[in-house]
Design an enzyme around this catalytic site. Sequence first.
Site, short mmCIF file in Angstrom:
data_model
loop_
_atom_site.label_atom_id
_atom_site.label_comp_id
_atom_site.label_asym_id
_atom_site.label_seq_id
_atom_site.Cartn_x
_atom_site.Cartn_y
_atom_site.Cartn_z
N GLU A 73 42.24 110.44 -55.77
CA GLU A 73 43.28 110.85 -54.82
C GLU A 73 44.61 110.19 -55.20
O GLU A 73 45.67 110.81 -55.13
CB GLU A 73 42.91 110.50 -53.38
CG GLU A 73 41.70 111.28 -52.86
CD GLU A 73 41.85 112.79 -52.97
OE1 GLU A 73 42.97 113.31 -52.81
OE2 GLU A 73 40.84 113.46 -53.24
N TRP A 119 56.36 137.80 -48.62
CA TRP A 119 56.21 136.98 -47.41
C TRP A 119 56.80 137.73 -46.23
O TRP A 119 57.76 138.48 -46.38
CB TRP A 119 56.97 135.65 -47.56
CG TRP A 119 56.58 134.83 -48.76
CD1 TRP A 119 57.35 134.57 -49.86
CD2 TRP A 119 55.34 134.15 -48.99
NE1 TRP A 119 56.67 133.79 -50.75
CE2 TRP A 119 55.43 133.52 -50.25
CE3 TRP A 119 54.14 134.04 -48.27
CZ2 TRP A 119 54.39 132.77 -50.79
CZ3 TRP A 119 53.11 133.28 -48.81
CH2 TRP A 119 53.24 132.66 -50.05
N ASN A 174 44.27 115.09 -44.01
CA ASN A 174 44.43 116.00 -45.15
C ASN A 174 43.69 117.32 -44.99
O ASN A 174 44.24 118.39 -45.29
CB ASN A 174 43.97 115.31 -46.44
CG ASN A 174 44.15 116.21 -47.65
OD1 ASN A 174 45.26 116.65 -47.93
ND2 ASN A 174 43.06 116.51 -48.33
N TRP A 233 55.88 129.64 -47.85
CA TRP A 233 55.45 128.23 -47.81
C TRP A 233 56.62 127.27 -47.60
O TRP A 233 56.45 126.17 -47.09
CB TRP A 233 54.66 127.87 -49.08
CG TRP A 233 55.43 128.03 -50.38
CD1 TRP A 233 55.41 129.11 -51.20
CD2 TRP A 233 56.32 127.09 -51.00
NE1 TRP A 233 56.22 128.91 -52.29
CE2 TRP A 233 56.79 127.68 -52.19
CE3 TRP A 233 56.76 125.82 -50.67
CZ2 TRP A 233 57.68 127.03 -53.05
CZ3 TRP A 233 57.66 125.16 -51.52
CH2 TRP A 233 58.11 125.78 -52.69
N TRP A 245 52.03 122.06 -50.68
CA TRP A 245 52.30 123.37 -50.05
C TRP A 245 52.10 124.49 -51.06
O TRP A 245 51.50 125.52 -50.76
CB TRP A 245 53.72 123.40 -49.46
CG TRP A 245 53.69 122.91 -48.04
CD1 TRP A 245 53.98 121.65 -47.61
CD2 TRP A 245 53.30 123.66 -46.87
NE1 TRP A 245 53.80 121.57 -46.24
CE2 TRP A 245 53.38 122.79 -45.77
CE3 TRP A 245 52.87 124.97 -46.66
CZ2 TRP A 245 53.06 123.20 -44.47
CZ3 TRP A 245 52.56 125.38 -45.37
CH2 TRP A 245 52.65 124.50 -44.29
P1 FAD Z 1 43.76 108.87 -48.58
O1 FAD Z 1 42.71 109.90 -48.52
O2 FAD Z 1 43.41 107.49 -48.16
O3 FAD Z 1 44.29 108.87 -50.09
C1 FAD Z 1 44.94 107.73 -50.66
C2 FAD Z 1 46.29 108.13 -51.21
O4 FAD Z 1 46.13 109.11 -52.23
C3 FAD Z 1 47.22 108.75 -50.20
O5 FAD Z 1 47.86 107.78 -49.41
C4 FAD Z 1 48.17 109.54 -51.10
O6 FAD Z 1 49.15 108.69 -51.65
C5 FAD Z 1 47.26 110.00 -52.22
N1 FAD Z 1 46.78 111.37 -51.96
C6 FAD Z 1 45.67 111.76 -51.32
N2 FAD Z 1 45.57 113.11 -51.32
C7 FAD Z 1 46.65 113.56 -51.98
C8 FAD Z 1 47.12 114.86 -52.32
N3 FAD Z 1 46.45 115.98 -51.98
N4 FAD Z 1 48.29 114.95 -52.97
C9 FAD Z 1 49.00 113.86 -53.33
N5 FAD Z 1 48.59 112.61 -53.05
C10 FAD Z 1 47.44 112.46 -52.39
N6 FAD Z 1 50.86 113.44 -49.11
C11 FAD Z 1 51.93 112.64 -49.10
O7 FAD Z 1 51.82 111.47 -49.46
N7 FAD Z 1 53.16 113.12 -48.74
C12 FAD Z 1 53.35 114.40 -48.34
O8 FAD Z 1 54.47 114.79 -48.03
C13 FAD Z 1 52.21 115.26 -48.30
N8 FAD Z 1 52.33 116.55 -47.88
C14 FAD Z 1 51.22 117.36 -47.86
C15 FAD Z 1 51.34 118.68 -47.46
C16 FAD Z 1 50.23 119.54 -47.41
C17 FAD Z 1 50.38 120.97 -47.01
C18 FAD Z 1 48.97 119.03 -47.79
C19 FAD Z 1 47.75 119.92 -47.78
C20 FAD Z 1 48.83 117.71 -48.21
C21 FAD Z 1 49.94 116.86 -48.26
N9 FAD Z 1 49.83 115.52 -48.69
C22 FAD Z 1 50.95 114.72 -48.71
C23 FAD Z 1 48.58 115.02 -49.28
C24 FAD Z 1 47.59 114.34 -48.33
O9 FAD Z 1 47.36 115.12 -47.21
C25 FAD Z 1 48.04 112.95 -47.90
O10 FAD Z 1 48.42 112.17 -49.01
C26 FAD Z 1 46.91 112.20 -47.18
O11 FAD Z 1 46.46 112.94 -46.07
C27 FAD Z 1 47.43 110.85 -46.73
O12 FAD Z 1 46.48 110.18 -45.97
P2 FAD Z 1 45.79 108.87 -46.52
O13 FAD Z 1 46.82 107.89 -46.98
O14 FAD Z 1 44.84 108.40 -45.49
O15 FAD Z 1 45.02 109.42 -47.78
#
Ligand code: FAD
Length: 480
Positions: free
Chosen positions: A285, A316, A352, A370, A393
């Site tokens: 992640e 769209w 997420n 989007w 997105w």
């Molecule tokens: P954990 O599951 O604990 O993961 C650890 C770290 O891994 C996160 O803190 C993050 O830095 C990174 N990570 C995890 N999943 C992703 C992913 N899919 N993409 C990129 N990095 C990831 N994340 C953001 O940090 N900023 C955003 O603006 C953002 N916008 C999003 C928009 C959409 C539509 C979606 C579907 C996802 C988005 N995410 C974003 C990714 C993800 O949802 C979040 O990083 C995650 O939910 C953060 O929670 P956590 O720190 O508990 O994640």
Amino acid sequence: MASSVASTIVWLRDDLRLDDNPALSHAAGLGLPLTVVYILDEESDGIRPLGGAVRWWLHHSLTSLAADLEKTGSALTLRRGPAAKVIRELAEETGARQLVWNRRYGGPERALDADIKAWAAEGGIEATSFQANLLFEPWTITTGSGGPYKVFTPFWRACAAAGEPRKPLDAPTRLPSPAPAGRRKMAVSEPLADWNLLPVSPDWSGGLAKTWGPGEAGAHQRLDDFLDGPAEDYGTGRNVPGVEGTSRLSPHLRFGEISPFRIWHEIRLRFPREAGPDVGIFRSELGWREFCWQLLYVNPQLATRNYRPEFDAFEWQKPTPGELAAWQQGRTGYPLVDAGMRQLWQTGWMHNRVRMAAASFLVKNLLADWRLGEEWFWDTLVDADAASNPANWQWVAGSGADASPYFRIFNPVTQSKKFDAEGRYLREFIPELAPLDSKAIHEPWKQPEVEGYPAPVVGLPESRERALATYQRLKDQKQD
Ligand code: FAD
């Protein structure tokens, strides 16, 4: 007034921390009087204005950083304005001969940094930059032919092949003071309150304050809590929105309150190599975060342009104001989507799995562009960042890199039955549904009217068919 004693400026940006901060450690090592500055730049070309939730976070993060710096004998100088102008003025005021920062990766930010470096070189100021916020510099991870990766798995494999990320640096305990007694005037700091980063009327930040502890100490606490708790079962727990199964480090990472190198090595320490697959999933992640930044590095217009240009012809539909408001306010009539959108509004964060379902609902069931969703998230997420937000997105919309195929349409009912079977998450954010049992709660429209909860804004089967037909037209056009 210009000073006659050489000094250093360290310019902090998305790295609001003392621990593992190579720019700060380097600046400390120079032994010169040190000005630590944060610049609120809302004017330079192309810099995207911060969203509301992120502004709230920034206020508290800077407050915490200022207190941490004071403990080391240093201070935080706050300035607002176009960064190039502010740096020039500050260098003049403090007699800086050294300018130090950690690198950032957005297009306008890189252009600005390059301009400032060129200006510094002309004026005999040494500008030095460091890698601090990404484990792998985007330009170092390339395919065999030297291009960027477009698919995550080989990208992450190439990162692994590049070797173990460096060890983190300890936080300096003493920093040179900005103005050794009697030798110079200290650069004046603007009062943080003048920046109006906090919401006033209405003040919607109560739920954020209850949920988060912005700042470096809060970030380390989150990491410890995660490693002591959910990390071991992350592979399963991360999919369940009703439990704290993930790290919630994202806003701390967004502001660089904790270094990815620190996270990486803390995991190594707590979970030795033979640890189960959960740790590997968590690391990957972090890899997605790296991948998103690499995508932005190569495609600076990621928030406005389809990564896959064939999507420029996608039809769209402009949602009605009622549909858009229903989505934004968590009143679509689909409990999982609504719980997510309310969690976002109340806490500045959304799980997420629910982000994916809520985003899919907007771009597929409502057929909205989007970019509308990206903008809403940009304004309301405390972790909104310039890479992960648009990249994810576009991933959901099907227009992005390594994207979820367009025909994969999340069914919010199936998703909530599978990942929130007991309806714990739904009840937390939708009190109107609390009286329903865990079977009925996923499809409240099948119950005699539930007080205060709306009927679905669109039907799932018809909106799904409409989305698939629209996609088919795009595919047909491509073949013509
Ligand atoms: P954990 O599951 O604990 O993961 C650890 C770290 O891994 C996160 O803190 C993050 O830095 C990174 N990570 C995890 N999943 C992703 C992913 N899919 N993409 C990129 N990095 C990831 N994340 C953001 O940090 N900023 C955003 O603006 C953002 N916008 C999003 C928009 C959409 C539509 C979606 C579907 C996802 C988005 N995410 C974003 C990714 C993800 O949802 C979040 O990083 C995650 O939910 C953060 O929670 P956590 O720190 O508990 O994640």
